[in-house]
Design an enzyme around this catalytic site. Structure first.
Site, mmCIF file in Angstrom:
data_model
loop_
_atom_site.group_PDB
_atom_site.id
_atom_site.type_symbol
_atom_site.label_atom_id
_atom_site.label_comp_id
_atom_site.label_asym_id
_atom_site.label_seq_id
_atom_site.Cartn_x
_atom_site.Cartn_y
_atom_site.Cartn_z
ATOM 1 N N GLY A 1 0.837 -1.202 0.000
ATOM 2 C CA GLY A 1 0.000 0.000 0.000
ATOM 3 C C GLY A 1 0.867 1.245 0.000
ATOM 4 N N THR B 1 7.426 4.950 -0.554
ATOM 5 C CA THR B 1 6.359 5.320 0.383
ATOM 6 C C THR B 1 6.962 6.038 1.595
ATOM 7 O OG1 THR B 1 5.161 3.364 -0.334
ATOM 8 C CG2 THR B 1 4.438 4.368 1.735
ATOM 9 N N GLY C 1 9.617 -3.928 -8.084
ATOM 10 C CA GLY C 1 10.421 -2.760 -8.455
ATOM 11 C C GLY C 1 11.904 -3.022 -8.217
ATOM 12 N N GLY D 1 5.756 4.771 -8.610
ATOM 13 C CA GLY D 1 6.595 3.580 -8.779
ATOM 14 C C GLY D 1 5.743 2.323 -8.816
ATOM 15 N N HIS D 2 4.797 2.215 -7.860
ATOM 16 C CA HIS D 2 3.913 1.047 -7.842
ATOM 17 C C HIS D 2 3.030 1.025 -9.101
ATOM 18 C CE1 HIS D 2 4.362 1.774 -3.365
ATOM 19 N NE2 HIS D 2 4.714 0.510 -3.462
#
Ligand code: PAF
Length: 278
Positions: free
Chosen positions: A31, A186, A147, A36-37
């Site tokens: 989450g 994050t 990633g 990037g995600h």
């Protein structure tokens, strides 16, 4: 996009897709999604018929003194962003679903988990392997995408897939950076304004090390200078220049170099890496 919070509801969908011979890609996340995600999700859409994104903050990969309790959670906006990227399903399980009482996992990641990030985070890679294995068991994807910022994690997962003959194709996406070079993470949300400015030095120092290496400076000197420069701005965890295909010392056979770093800025741990051809 289906939002599944139980294994049963996810597997109903998976069964339907499998019967229709659709290929399935899994993008595991914790989450706190950022570009990037989302780039992993877009890549997954190009690689498979259906894309499942998991959102699960995995306690097994955090030590007692780490940021499990403060890790940025943004499930509602994550769902909105995933919908915009046309993910087909988001799986948001709780810990009872992921780690049921009668479930056991005895795979040990081995030597690769005790170098680089594993020195200061000895629990980390076994915790990652545990949750990723469990997600693979639930989703049974054809492909899983991670990633490259977590470069060592990628090695660990590929090794687990090989060791356990899981038959899942592990793909990776290059690091997505802010305009000033900071790798998206994050945890960047933890940085205050001053730290955010300093954080740029991480990629700047790595790029300068790369330039020095490519212009012929001896590798030990490049590494020493890199550590010195990083130490001026951060608390240094490690800065290593390695063979990007083995994570080990560079040899005559090395074709691709990796500069891998982890630093602490205030209370935020940042990792980053660059790879380049020799
Ligand atoms: O890279 C991450 O976000 C996590 O380590 C992963 C792979 C989702 C496992 O919790």
């Amino acid at each position: 996009m289906k939002v599944a919070t139980t294994i049963e509801s996810l597997q109903d969908l998976l069964k339907d897709w499998t019967e229709k011979k659709h290929t399935i890609a899994l993008v595991p996340t914790m989450g706190g999604l950022h570009e990037g995600h989302l780039s992993l999700v877009r890549m997954a859409k190009n690689q498979a018929d259906k894309v499942v994104v998991s959102v699960y903050l995995n306690p097994a990969q955090f030590a007692q003194n780490e940021d499990f309790d403060s890790y940025p959670i943004s499930t509602e906006s994550d769902i909105v962003e995933l919908e915009k990227c046309s993910a087909d399903a988001v799986f948001i399980p709780n810990s009872e679903q992921i780690y049921p009482k009668d479930w056991s996992f005895d795979y040990q990641v081995g030597e690769i988990s005790s170098i680089l990030c594993g020195v200061t985070r000895p629990h980390f890679f076994n915790g990652v392997a545990k949750v990723v294995y469990r997600l693979f068991e639930i989703v049974r994807p054809d492909i899983a995408i991670f990633g490259q910022k977590d470069f060592q994690q990628l090695f660990v997962i590929k090794k687990m897939v090989d060791d356990l003959s899981l038959g899942i194709n592990i793909l990776s996406h290059s690091i997505v950076r802010e305009q000033d070079g900071l790798a998206m993470s994050t945890r960047n949300k933890y940085l205050n304004k001053k730290e955010r400015v300093t954080a740029i030095q991480l990629s700047a120092c790595m790029n300068s090390a790369k330039d020095k290496y490519l212009s012929g400076m001896q590798i030990d000197k490049v590494n020493t200078e890199l550590r010195q420069e990083l130490s001026e701005n951060f608390e240094l965890d490690y800065a290593e220049i390695v063979d990007a295909n083995t994570l080990k010392i560079i040899t005559d056979n090395t074709v691709q170099i990796g500069i891998l770093c982890a630093v602490v800025l205030g209370s935020t741990r940042l990792i980053d890496n660059i790879t380049f051809w020799r």
